[in-house]
Design an enzyme around this catalytic site. Structure first.
Site, mmCIF file in Angstrom:
data_model
loop_
_atom_site.group_PDB
_atom_site.id
_atom_site.type_symbol
_atom_site.label_atom_id
_atom_site.label_comp_id
_atom_site.label_asym_id
_atom_site.label_seq_id
_atom_site.Cartn_x
_atom_site.Cartn_y
_atom_site.Cartn_z
ATOM 1 N N ILE A 1 11.544 -23.771 36.558
ATOM 2 C CA ILE A 1 11.699 -25.340 36.281
ATOM 3 C C ILE A 1 12.313 -26.047 37.575
ATOM 4 O O ILE A 1 11.499 -26.951 38.111
ATOM 5 C CB ILE A 1 12.829 -25.547 35.217
ATOM 6 C CG1 ILE A 1 12.346 -24.977 34.089
ATOM 7 C CG2 ILE A 1 12.829 -27.080 34.977
ATOM 8 C CD1 ILE A 1 13.480 -24.609 32.766
ATOM 9 N N ALA B 1 21.102 -24.112 34.262
ATOM 10 C CA ALA B 1 20.793 -23.409 33.303
ATOM 11 C C ALA B 1 20.549 -21.953 33.528
ATOM 12 O O ALA B 1 20.160 -21.770 34.725
ATOM 13 C CB ALA B 1 19.464 -23.819 32.339
ATOM 14 N N ASN C 1 20.297 -14.900 28.572
ATOM 15 C CA ASN C 1 20.873 -14.344 29.631
ATOM 16 C C ASN C 1 22.456 -14.759 29.367
ATOM 17 O O ASN C 1 22.606 -15.597 28.576
ATOM 18 C CB ASN C 1 20.538 -15.503 30.989
ATOM 19 C CG ASN C 1 19.424 -15.007 31.609
ATOM 20 O OD1 ASN C 1 19.217 -13.906 32.015
ATOM 21 N ND2 ASN C 1 18.720 -15.770 31.751
ATOM 22 N N LYS D 1 12.862 -22.432 47.126
ATOM 23 C CA LYS D 1 12.527 -23.201 46.322
ATOM 24 C C LYS D 1 12.649 -24.797 46.653
ATOM 25 O O LYS D 1 12.584 -25.536 45.796
ATOM 26 C CB LYS D 1 13.525 -23.141 45.277
ATOM 27 C CG LYS D 1 13.546 -21.754 44.388
ATOM 28 C CD LYS D 1 14.305 -21.816 43.220
ATOM 29 C CE LYS D 1 14.570 -20.290 42.706
ATOM 30 N NZ LYS D 1 14.901 -20.393 41.305
ATOM 31 N N GLY E 1 19.911 -28.015 38.285
ATOM 32 C CA GLY E 1 19.419 -26.959 37.486
ATOM 33 C C GLY E 1 20.662 -25.766 37.411
ATOM 34 O O GLY E 1 20.690 -24.949 38.230
HETATM 35 O O1 C5P Z 1 15.575 -17.504 40.904
HETATM 36 P P1 C5P Z 1 16.639 -17.594 40.263
HETATM 37 O O2 C5P Z 1 16.824 -17.409 38.752
HETATM 38 O O3 C5P Z 1 18.098 -16.836 40.586
HETATM 39 O O4 C5P Z 1 17.450 -19.213 40.547
HETATM 40 C C1 C5P Z 1 18.312 -19.783 39.898
HETATM 41 C C2 C5P Z 1 18.333 -21.345 39.769
HETATM 42 O O5 C5P Z 1 16.987 -21.585 39.300
HETATM 43 C C3 C5P Z 1 19.212 -21.907 38.759
HETATM 44 O O6 C5P Z 1 19.572 -23.226 39.437
HETATM 45 C C4 C5P Z 1 18.105 -21.965 37.479
HETATM 46 O O7 C5P Z 1 18.751 -22.973 36.664
HETATM 47 C C5 C5P Z 1 16.857 -22.286 38.218
HETATM 48 N N1 C5P Z 1 15.790 -21.460 37.405
HETATM 49 C C6 C5P Z 1 14.851 -22.486 36.842
HETATM 50 N N2 C5P Z 1 13.844 -22.086 36.004
HETATM 51 C C7 C5P Z 1 13.766 -20.574 36.106
HETATM 52 C C8 C5P Z 1 14.537 -19.834 36.672
HETATM 53 C C9 C5P Z 1 15.792 -20.282 37.291
HETATM 54 O O8 C5P Z 1 15.169 -23.775 36.685
HETATM 55 N N3 C5P Z 1 12.601 -20.043 35.371
#
Ligand code: C5P
Length: 404
Positions: free
Chosen positions: A308, A276, A211, A342, A274
């Protein structure tokens, strides 16, 4: 390296003390800061801009209406870039411009456009310093919130003795460091895990998908949390940044590795952020060798990665959980949806794409949502934004664990 990655804009005005500002650039850089210099025309009569360019590593900003300079980094952009703005030496003339809100040169315009702490270290003849006009201007700029680093007494360039010598560069640097470390310890002893940067999902021996994310926001949040007294664990994907000092740093590559690292370190964790940019999918098969170019089309099959953030928020005793939402449209709608879906305590949403900052830029703006509230943090440097976000998180976190 207590100024690690801080963006410091140094304004130099015309006075013999301008030579001391060279030493100030060196000291600030030694503390890890990124320094950009803006000079008035009078300052250029005392010191060649090239000296500041060599020491700061960036070309010096002088003209307000210079097309090339504005193309490289416009004055509003420069003001936003700054986490801290220091004017050293500050002449009586510049003080007067600041107190009246003039915007007739680059430095005074930047003062009006800056949205960060501003320090001035005046330097002038002692009679000028004591003049009622100067003292009135000092009071006015202090009422704007300017932090004064008072001039010192001693022999002056003109041979007279009195108060008006610019504070020593070391004194200025120490004052800025002291203000930073005296930030309210709103997260003293709180354990925080922050994810930052982009994950990388290998496709074959040489390729991967990822990304767009520089990791700057997450790293700035780690620094801000640590300055607020938290015990920080930064679990990073791939970035070009060096790990901040004084925090536990765990390097990961794939979303699965980041997930593992988070859950290996989740006890204890009071706040999880989160930030990332985690890949939502990974290739089901990773070719051991380089995939060769054959057909006109190539089909790859992907498997969804675990979320995550959602997994952390769904644990039995979840920490205060903060997510990010980078959106190109319907920001509030998607952010609020993620907040609920979430099971987050808070979500920080920002626009991406177009000219609205975000990804690789040094500035950002955030819209923060929680169940019954919302706050907008306007466009500013990511370091300043991180400090504002951390104080909001601390406020909501303390309310959650100890409701009033
Ligand atoms: O659902 P989306 O990816 O748009 O959500 C973004 C949020 O979820 C961010 O805080 C990102 O760090 C976290 N995230 C995560 N694990 C993933 C996808 C997104 O922790 N597999």
């Amino acid at each position: 390296m207590s100024l690690f990655n801080r963006h410091i804009l140094l304004g130099v005005t015309g006075g013999i003390a301008a030579y001391k500002a060279l030493e100030l650039v060196r000291l600030l850089k030694k503390e890890g800061a990124q320094v950009r210099v803006v000079m008035t025309k009078a300052a250029c009569e005392f010191i060649a801009p090239l000296s500041f360019q060599a020491l700061s590593g960036h070309s010096v900003h002088i003209e307000l209406l210079d097309v090339d300079a504005e193309n490289a980094m416009g004055h509003i952009e420069l003001a936003r870039w700054a986490d801290i703005f220091i004017i050293a030496p500050a002449s009586a003339n510049t003080l007067s411009k600041f107190s009246h809100g003039s915007a007739d040169n680059l430095l005074s315009t930047l003062y009006l456009a800056a949205n960060c702490p501003v320090y001035i270290a005046p330097a002038m003849n002692h009679v000028m310093w004591n003049h009622v006009a100067t003292q009135t201007n000092i009071q006015i700029v202090q009422s704007h919130g300017i932090r004064l680093i008072s001039p010192e007494a001693g022999e002056q360039a003109c041979g007279e003795i009195g108060v008006g010598r610019m504070a020593e560069p070391q004194t200025i640097c120490t004052r800025i460091l002291a203000d930073l470390t005296q930030q309210p310890q709103v997260l003293a002893g709180v354990n925080i895990i922050i994810t930052a940067g982009a994950t990388r999902e290998p496709l074959d021996a040489v390729r991967y998908i990822t990304n767009r994310s520089s990791g700057k926001m997450g790293y700035a949040i780690a620094c801000a949390a640590q300055l607020a007294g938290a015990n920080v664990t930064l679990i990073s994907g791939i970035t070009a940044l060096s790990p901040p000092k004084n925090c536990r740093f765990i390097q990961t590559e794939t979303a699965q590795a980041m997930h593992n690292a988070v859950f290996e370190n989740i006890n204890p964790c009071d706040i999880f952020i989160g930030a990332a940019a985690v890949a939502d999918y990974r290739p089901i098969e990773v070719a051991q060798k380089k995939i060769k170019k054959k057909d006109d089309t190539l089909t790859l099959t992907f498997q969804k990665n675990a979320d995550i953030l959602a997994d952390v928020a769904s644990t039995k005793n979840p920490p205060f959980t903060v997510g990010f939402a980078a959106e190109t449209h319907d920001l509030e709608h998607y952010a609020r949806d993620k907040l609920v879906r979430k099971k987050l305590d808070m979500i920080a949403a920002n626009w991406v794409g177009g000219e609205r900052g975000g990804f690789e830029s040094c500035e950002n703006a955030l819209d923060i949502f929680w169940q019954d509230g919302h706050k907008s943090l306007p466009m500013t440097g990511k370091e300043t934004l991180a400090t504002q976000l951390i104080s909001l998180i601390a406020e909501r976190f303390h309310l959650k664990i100890k409701p009033i």
